[in-house]
Design a protein around this motif. Structure first.
Motif, PDB file in Angstrom:
ATOM      1  N   LYS A 196       3.097  12.123  49.131  1.00  8.20           N
ATOM      2  CA  LYS A 196       3.086  11.601  47.772  1.00  8.20           C
ATOM      3  C   LYS A 196       1.705  11.747  47.116  1.00  8.20           C
ATOM      4  O   LYS A 196       1.469  11.206  46.043  1.00  8.20           O
ATOM      5  N   ASP A 197       0.818  12.462  47.701  1.00  3.78           N
ATOM      6  CA  ASP A 197      -0.520  12.674  47.120  1.00  3.78           C
ATOM      7  C   ASP A 197      -0.434  13.780  46.054  1.00  3.78           C
ATOM      8  O   ASP A 197      -0.087  14.934  46.370  1.00  3.78           O
ATOM      9  N   LEU A 198      -0.718  13.435  44.779  1.00  5.03           N
ATOM     10  CA  LEU A 198      -0.597  14.407  43.669  1.00  5.03           C
ATOM     11  C   LEU A 198      -1.736  15.406  43.652  1.00  5.03           C
ATOM     12  O   LEU A 198      -1.643  16.451  43.014  1.00  5.03           O
ATOM     13  N   ASN A 199      -2.825  15.128  44.266  1.00  2.05           N
ATOM     14  CA  ASN A 199      -3.958  16.053  44.235  1.00  2.05           C
ATOM     15  C   ASN A 199      -3.692  17.340  44.995  1.00  2.05           C
ATOM     16  O   ASN A 199      -4.368  18.340  44.811  1.00  2.05           O
ATOM     17  N   ASN A 200      -2.702  17.341  45.827  1.00  8.34           N
ATOM     18  CA  ASN A 200      -2.413  18.549  46.596  1.00  8.34           C
ATOM     19  C   ASN A 200      -1.871  19.667  45.715  1.00  8.34           C
ATOM     20  O   ASN A 200      -2.069  20.850  46.003  1.00  8.34           O
ATOM     21  N   TYR A 259      -0.250  22.918  39.018  1.00 10.11           N
ATOM     22  CA  TYR A 259       0.083  22.410  37.677  1.00 10.11           C
ATOM     23  C   TYR A 259      -0.861  22.993  36.611  1.00 10.11           C
ATOM     24  O   TYR A 259      -0.478  23.267  35.483  1.00 10.11           O
ATOM     25  N   PHE A 260      -2.125  23.173  36.964  1.00 12.89           N
ATOM     26  CA  PHE A 260      -3.102  23.740  36.014  1.00 12.89           C
ATOM     27  C   PHE A 260      -2.733  25.178  35.624  1.00 12.89           C
ATOM     28  O   PHE A 260      -2.788  25.562  34.466  1.00 12.89           O
ATOM     29  N   VAL A 261      -2.323  25.954  36.640  1.00 13.70           N
ATOM     30  CA  VAL A 261      -1.942  27.345  36.373  1.00 13.70           C
ATOM     31  C   VAL A 261      -0.689  27.403  35.515  1.00 13.70           C
ATOM     32  O   VAL A 261      -0.582  28.206  34.576  1.00 13.70           O
ATOM     33  N   LEU A 262       0.325  26.546  35.831  1.00 14.73           N
ATOM     34  CA  LEU A 262       1.561  26.537  35.041  1.00 14.73           C
ATOM     35  C   LEU A 262       1.292  26.131  33.590  1.00 14.73           C
ATOM     36  O   LEU A 262       1.847  26.698  32.642  1.00 14.73           O
ATOM     37  N   VAL A 282       0.624  27.630  27.747  1.00 12.69           N
ATOM     38  CA  VAL A 282      -0.169  27.693  26.515  1.00 12.69           C
ATOM     39  C   VAL A 282      -0.321  29.139  26.048  1.00 12.69           C
ATOM     40  O   VAL A 282      -0.244  29.450  24.849  1.00 12.69           O
ATOM     41  N   MET A 283      -0.551  30.071  26.969  1.00  9.98           N
ATOM     42  CA  MET A 283      -0.704  31.472  26.607  1.00  9.98           C
ATOM     43  C   MET A 283       0.588  32.044  26.014  1.00  9.98           C
ATOM     44  O   MET A 283       0.567  32.821  25.068  1.00  9.98           O
ATOM     45  N   CYS A 284       1.733  31.654  26.587  1.00 13.04           N
ATOM     46  CA  CYS A 284       3.024  32.123  26.054  1.00 13.04           C
ATOM     47  C   CYS A 284       3.253  31.608  24.643  1.00 13.04           C
ATOM     48  O   CYS A 284       3.713  32.347  23.758  1.00 13.04           O
ATOM     49  N   LEU A 285       2.927  30.314  24.423  1.00 18.93           N
ATOM     50  CA  LEU A 285       3.109  29.755  23.071  1.00 18.93           C
ATOM     51  C   LEU A 285       2.188  30.449  22.058  1.00 18.93           C
ATOM     52  O   LEU A 285       2.578  30.736  20.914  1.00 18.93           O
ATOM     53  N   ALA A 286       0.949  30.744  22.478  1.00 21.34           N
ATOM     54  CA  ALA A 286       0.024  31.432  21.565  1.00 21.34           C
ATOM     55  C   ALA A 286       0.497  32.844  21.238  1.00 21.34           C
ATOM     56  O   ALA A 286       0.403  33.318  20.097  1.00 21.34           O
ATOM     57  N   LEU A 287       1.044  33.557  22.250  1.00 19.61           N
ATOM     58  CA  LEU A 287       1.556  34.900  22.027  1.00 19.61           C
ATOM     59  C   LEU A 287       2.754  34.903  21.095  1.00 19.61           C
ATOM     60  O   LEU A 287       2.877  35.731  20.196  1.00 19.61           O
TER      61      LEU A 287
END
Length: 233
Positions: free
Chosen positions: A9-13, A18-21, A26-31
């Motif tokens: 249950k540790d979210l830091n793993n 999540y950062f990459v997704l 964001v890149m898809c929305l900008a395109l």
């Protein structure tokens, strides 16, 4: 007592995942935003031009009558036919060659006409100055001549309008000849502009006929110089 942590249950793993997704999202929305195209629903052509041929008013066509150019008929010159019996006068051409019958003239038989040399004297060195009309009885004819010339210039002086508008002013140096018959001859002038030079020439050309100057009792041409000033007020 130490707290217990569940490694599942540790979210830091999964933070890097999540950062990459999120970055990809964001890149898809900008395109999509950059490539998004919209079209105006309004017409881009002028409706006023949609006129049927029947609605167009035709201008009346004017018919002009073209006249043929009038050609002037030129008649050929009349040819006169002479009869064979008519005598024709022939022009005799004299020969310029010298022969034994040619008469030789002696030097004494030849008359030489001497051409009179025209004398041109300056105003300063003339013995008898030209006499301006009205100065016949004056004691000092030179002074009277200068005074009458000044009066003549003042009477006939007219400042050209073009020169006034252009702001042209200055002195025009003039020189004219009083011929041996008393009339005014060649007029020389030099000034700041041709407009002022032409006006000075006009003034001097109105000078009256004078009694010519004399050198040794013979009427001669006399040169006279005078400046004419054009000054704007």
């Amino acid at each position: 007592m130490e707290p217990k942590k569940n490694p599942k249950k540790d979210l830091n793993n999964r933070s890097s995942l999540y950062f990459v997704l999120g970055l990809l999202l964001v890149m898809c929305l900008a395109l999509i935003a950059l490539e998004w195209k919209t079209y105006d629903s309004e017409n881009i052509y002028d409706i006023s031009m949609n006129i049927t041929p029947s609605e167009i008013e035709e201008d009346p066509i004017e018919k002009f009558k073209v006249e043929k150019p009038k050609i002037k008929q030129v008649l050929p010159p009349e040819i006169k036919i002479e009869e064979d019996n008519v005598e024709i006068e022939e022009t005799e051409i004299l020969s310029s060659e010298v022969n034994k019958d040619t008469k030789i003239l002696e030097p004494e038989d030849i008359e030489v006409e001497e051409a009179e040399e025209e004398v041109h004297v300056n105003w300063i060195t003339i013995e008898e100055v030209p006499v301006f009309p009205g100065c016949e009885n004056a004691k000092d004819k030179r002074a009277c001549f200068n005074e009458m010339i000044q009066k003549h210039i003042q009477k006939n002086f007219r400042y050209p309008e073009i020169a006034q508008e252009m702001g042209i002013q200055g002195r025009v140096s003039t020189q004219f000849v009083i011929k041996n018959d008393g009339s005014i001859g060649a007029i020389l002038k030099r000034g700041p502009h041709t407009i002022l030079e032409e006006e000075a020439t006009r003034i001097l050309s109105k000078l009256p006929k004078m009694t010519p100057g004399k050198q040794r009792g013979t009427p001669v041409k006399v040169s006279f110089s005078i400046p004419i000033n054009f000054k704007l007020q």
